[in-house]
Design a protein around this motif. Sequence first.
Motif, PDB file in Angstrom:
ATOM      1  N   VAL A 397      91.090 -20.594   3.640  1.00 41.47           N
ATOM      2  CA  VAL A 397      89.758 -20.756   2.819  1.00 41.47           C
ATOM      3  C   VAL A 397      88.504 -21.102   3.576  1.00 41.47           C
ATOM      4  O   VAL A 397      88.631 -22.172   3.982  1.00 41.47           O
ATOM      5  CB  VAL A 397      89.917 -21.356   1.622  1.00 41.47           C
ATOM      6  CG1 VAL A 397      88.992 -21.323   0.706  1.00 41.47           C
ATOM      7  CG2 VAL A 397      91.333 -21.111   0.839  1.00 41.47           C
ATOM      8  N   VAL A 398      87.487 -20.550   3.240  1.00 41.80           N
ATOM      9  CA  VAL A 398      86.107 -20.679   3.957  1.00 41.80           C
ATOM     10  C   VAL A 398      85.170 -20.972   2.621  1.00 41.80           C
ATOM     11  O   VAL A 398      85.121 -20.057   1.952  1.00 41.80           O
ATOM     12  CB  VAL A 398      85.398 -19.895   4.924  1.00 41.80           C
ATOM     13  CG1 VAL A 398      84.260 -20.251   5.182  1.00 41.80           C
ATOM     14  CG2 VAL A 398      86.588 -19.525   5.950  1.00 41.80           C
ATOM     15  N   THR A 399      84.438 -21.991   2.578  1.00 41.87           N
ATOM     16  CA  THR A 399      83.923 -22.233   1.424  1.00 41.87           C
ATOM     17  C   THR A 399      82.028 -21.821   1.687  1.00 41.87           C
ATOM     18  O   THR A 399      81.854 -21.806   2.856  1.00 41.87           O
ATOM     19  CB  THR A 399      83.762 -23.901   0.896  1.00 41.87           C
ATOM     20  OG1 THR A 399      83.180 -24.566   2.023  1.00 41.87           O
ATOM     21  CG2 THR A 399      85.331 -24.179   1.042  1.00 41.87           C
ATOM     22  N   HIS A 400      81.745 -21.822   0.523  1.00 39.59           N
ATOM     23  CA  HIS A 400      80.162 -21.957   0.570  1.00 39.59           C
ATOM     24  C   HIS A 400      79.879 -23.455   0.525  1.00 39.59           C
ATOM     25  O   HIS A 400      80.730 -24.171   0.597  1.00 39.59           O
ATOM     26  CB  HIS A 400      79.359 -21.365  -0.601  1.00 39.59           C
ATOM     27  CG  HIS A 400      79.681 -19.971  -0.904  1.00 39.59           C
ATOM     28  ND1 HIS A 400      79.054 -19.101  -0.042  1.00 39.59           N
ATOM     29  CD2 HIS A 400      80.409 -19.241  -1.723  1.00 39.59           C
ATOM     30  CE1 HIS A 400      79.432 -17.832  -0.538  1.00 39.59           C
ATOM     31  NE2 HIS A 400      80.174 -17.743  -1.475  1.00 39.59           N
ATOM     32  N   ARG A 401      78.527 -23.667   0.896  1.00 42.10           N
ATOM     33  CA  ARG A 401      78.151 -24.889   1.091  1.00 42.10           C
ATOM     34  C   ARG A 401      78.035 -25.704  -0.372  1.00 42.10           C
ATOM     35  O   ARG A 401      77.845 -25.647  -1.242  1.00 42.10           O
ATOM     36  CB  ARG A 401      76.371 -25.311   1.471  1.00 42.10           C
ATOM     37  CG  ARG A 401      76.343 -24.488   2.683  1.00 42.10           C
ATOM     38  CD  ARG A 401      74.832 -24.297   3.242  1.00 42.10           C
ATOM     39  NE  ARG A 401      73.917 -25.220   2.840  1.00 42.10           N
ATOM     40  CZ  ARG A 401      73.769 -26.273   3.693  1.00 42.10           C
ATOM     41  NH1 ARG A 401      74.116 -26.098   4.992  1.00 42.10           N
ATOM     42  NH2 ARG A 401      73.020 -27.505   3.493  1.00 42.10           N
ATOM     43  N   ALA A 402      78.701 -26.997   0.036  1.00 46.61           N
ATOM     44  CA  ALA A 402      78.980 -27.932  -1.070  1.00 46.61           C
ATOM     45  C   ALA A 402      78.833 -29.431  -0.575  1.00 46.61           C
ATOM     46  O   ALA A 402      78.990 -29.663   0.710  1.00 46.61           O
ATOM     47  CB  ALA A 402      80.182 -27.763  -1.980  1.00 46.61           C
ATOM     48  N   PRO A 403      78.534 -30.411  -1.279  1.00 44.58           N
ATOM     49  CA  PRO A 403      78.591 -31.814  -1.039  1.00 44.58           C
ATOM     50  C   PRO A 403      80.102 -32.187  -0.299  1.00 44.58           C
ATOM     51  O   PRO A 403      80.973 -31.847  -0.789  1.00 44.58           O
ATOM     52  CB  PRO A 403      78.428 -32.725  -2.227  1.00 44.58           C
ATOM     53  CG  PRO A 403      77.729 -31.881  -3.330  1.00 44.58           C
ATOM     54  CD  PRO A 403      78.277 -30.522  -2.916  1.00 44.58           C
ATOM     55  N   ASP A 404      79.805 -32.953   0.722  1.00 47.47           N
ATOM     56  CA  ASP A 404      81.140 -33.185   1.618  1.00 47.47           C
ATOM     57  C   ASP A 404      82.269 -33.893   0.683  1.00 47.47           C
ATOM     58  O   ASP A 404      83.387 -33.753   1.106  1.00 47.47           O
ATOM     59  CB  ASP A 404      80.675 -33.835   2.667  1.00 47.47           C
ATOM     60  CG  ASP A 404      81.730 -33.910   3.913  1.00 47.47           C
ATOM     61  OD1 ASP A 404      82.026 -33.002   4.673  1.00 47.47           O
ATOM     62  OD2 ASP A 404      82.463 -34.824   3.836  1.00 47.47           O
ATOM     63  N   ALA A 405      81.551 -34.811  -0.200  1.00 48.82           N
ATOM     64  CA  ALA A 405      82.578 -35.580  -1.262  1.00 48.82           C
ATOM     65  C   ALA A 405      83.332 -34.515  -1.987  1.00 48.82           C
ATOM     66  O   ALA A 405      84.625 -34.683  -2.282  1.00 48.82           O
ATOM     67  CB  ALA A 405      81.869 -36.565  -1.828  1.00 48.82           C
ATOM     68  N   ALA A 406      82.691 -33.546  -2.512  1.00 48.02           N
ATOM     69  CA  ALA A 406      83.438 -32.469  -3.211  1.00 48.02           C
ATOM     70  C   ALA A 406      84.444 -31.604  -2.583  1.00 48.02           C
ATOM     71  O   ALA A 406      85.739 -31.551  -3.068  1.00 48.02           O
ATOM     72  CB  ALA A 406      82.530 -31.624  -3.833  1.00 48.02           C
ATOM     73  N   LEU A 407      84.082 -31.480  -1.252  1.00 46.53           N
ATOM     74  CA  LEU A 407      85.105 -30.973  -0.465  1.00 46.53           C
ATOM     75  C   LEU A 407      86.156 -31.552   0.034  1.00 46.53           C
ATOM     76  O   LEU A 407      87.450 -31.203  -0.128  1.00 46.53           O
ATOM     77  CB  LEU A 407      84.325 -30.554   0.992  1.00 46.53           C
ATOM     78  CG  LEU A 407      83.352 -29.254   0.728  1.00 46.53           C
ATOM     79  CD1 LEU A 407      82.198 -29.013   1.920  1.00 46.53           C
ATOM     80  CD2 LEU A 407      84.036 -27.781   0.596  1.00 46.53           C
ATOM     81  N   SER A 408      86.026 -32.897   0.320  1.00 46.69           N
ATOM     82  CA  SER A 408      87.009 -33.811   0.469  1.00 46.69           C
ATOM     83  C   SER A 408      88.029 -34.084  -0.649  1.00 46.69           C
ATOM     84  O   SER A 408      89.347 -33.987  -0.422  1.00 46.69           O
ATOM     85  CB  SER A 408      86.629 -35.208   0.964  1.00 46.69           C
ATOM     86  OG  SER A 408      85.779 -34.951   2.086  1.00 46.69           O
ATOM     87  N   GLY A 409      87.388 -34.226  -1.739  1.00 49.17           N
ATOM     88  CA  GLY A 409      88.429 -34.221  -2.978  1.00 49.17           C
ATOM     89  C   GLY A 409      88.981 -32.962  -3.327  1.00 49.17           C
ATOM     90  O   GLY A 409      90.077 -33.209  -3.734  1.00 49.17           O
ATOM     91  N   THR A 410      88.335 -31.876  -3.182  1.00 50.22           N
ATOM     92  CA  THR A 410      89.215 -30.596  -3.368  1.00 50.22           C
ATOM     93  C   THR A 410      90.581 -30.681  -2.276  1.00 50.22           C
ATOM     94  O   THR A 410      91.618 -30.368  -2.862  1.00 50.22           O
ATOM     95  CB  THR A 410      88.278 -29.483  -2.809  1.00 50.22           C
ATOM     96  OG1 THR A 410      87.191 -29.401  -3.553  1.00 50.22           O
ATOM     97  CG2 THR A 410      89.153 -28.143  -2.934  1.00 50.22           C
ATOM     98  N   VAL A 411      90.196 -31.029  -0.962  1.00 47.77           N
ATOM     99  CA  VAL A 411      91.447 -31.251   0.012  1.00 47.77           C
ATOM    100  C   VAL A 411      92.688 -32.064  -0.667  1.00 47.77           C
ATOM    101  O   VAL A 411      93.628 -31.808  -0.587  1.00 47.77           O
ATOM    102  CB  VAL A 411      90.883 -31.660   1.384  1.00 47.77           C
ATOM    103  CG1 VAL A 411      92.080 -31.730   2.258  1.00 47.77           C
ATOM    104  CG2 VAL A 411      90.098 -30.487   1.954  1.00 47.77           C
TER     105      VAL A 411
END
Length: 432
Positions: A397-411
Amino acid sequence: MRTRPLKVALLGCGVVGSEVARIMTTHADDLAARIGAPVELAGVAVRRPDKVREGIPAELITTDATALVKRGDIDVIVEVIGGVEPARTLITTAFEHGASVVSANKALLAQDGASLYAAAEQHGQDLYYEAAVAGAIPLVRPLRESLAGDKINRVMGIVNGTTNFILDKMDTSGAGYSEALDEATALGYAEADPTADVEGFDAAAKAAILAGIAFHTRVRLDDVYREGMTEVTAADFASAREMGCTIKLLAICERAADGGSVTARVHPAMIPLSHPLASVREAYNAVFVEADAAGQLMFYGPGAGGAPTASAVLGDLVAVCRNKLNEAKGPGESAYTQLPVSSMGEVVTRYHISLDVADKPGVLAQVATVFAEHGVSIDTVRQQGRQDGSGEASLVVVTHRAPDAALSGTVEALRKLDTVRGVASIMRVEGE
């Protein structure tokens, strides 16, 4: 031309220090012509006085660095011993006794640059440190002088030659991390203990210095987010190639879009092959600067080694000596903006995430739901079943730009799904 020489003392005579001494001797006439007065090597402080140092008279060698900087007749101290102490005490003592300082000490400047600037200002002396950031590449002076009238928004670069050599070998030869590190060690690019390089400590110190200069605010080493590159694999490079990217360990310093804060970070990242940094090979360094008026600039060259680093030291030495002759002073600390340094969680970036998942219907929908719940938009998805009978598939999965905290929470949420057997790789995507 003034006939009385300017006296220079050298703290440290290793790979860099010995090259500084050699160039001072072999290029003495040229240096005198450029400065307006001759320069004289007046003392060299070392730890091992019995070591043979070709071209340096034995009477100049001393083990008492403190006495050397306290002499009172020294015009410029060149500090190339590294580390925080005794370098910090020696530098401040030099200022107190009327000497300006040229340093290559990134660790000290990143940790305590503000107090060094204050001491230099108090005693009317210069502090120059071009060699602390990118070896021979002129970078500090362009940022704090040539671009002083511009607004710098981003500084992104490869500032460690060891890690770039390793990643370049992994990319071009298909070697694994350990194999590439062994080659770097054999060629002298990596130290016996490569931790400072491969875990990003060296690059983080340089990022702190660059951010402070670029954004006119104090950024310390502790403010820099850091990830090493020891977990990068051949599979990561294969995924990068499928995206038209390669992988570099990047130091990234940037101003927030609203101008109200800054960030500094070091981590491996995928960057498009079309980006100028993608073509930086072997142990070379390069730094990409984005400014309002100047636009995009790139500085490129050897970032380490005795002669290249000595070149930067000598450039600073000429500038400081000219200031001494003219009873002038170079630029000091510029921290007037006093911008806060944001956490990594506030950085807006993209992720490339590789998952090992159960190869059955509904898995992709579950994964997509997790992304949606965390406010992260998906750019592309690629799923491929395995032929090994494991009942698993690879999902990228390659994401669009988002806050790193949201991305870390997703993982973290993905790790908890029963259908996700493992998170194989997480990497940020930059330079687009």
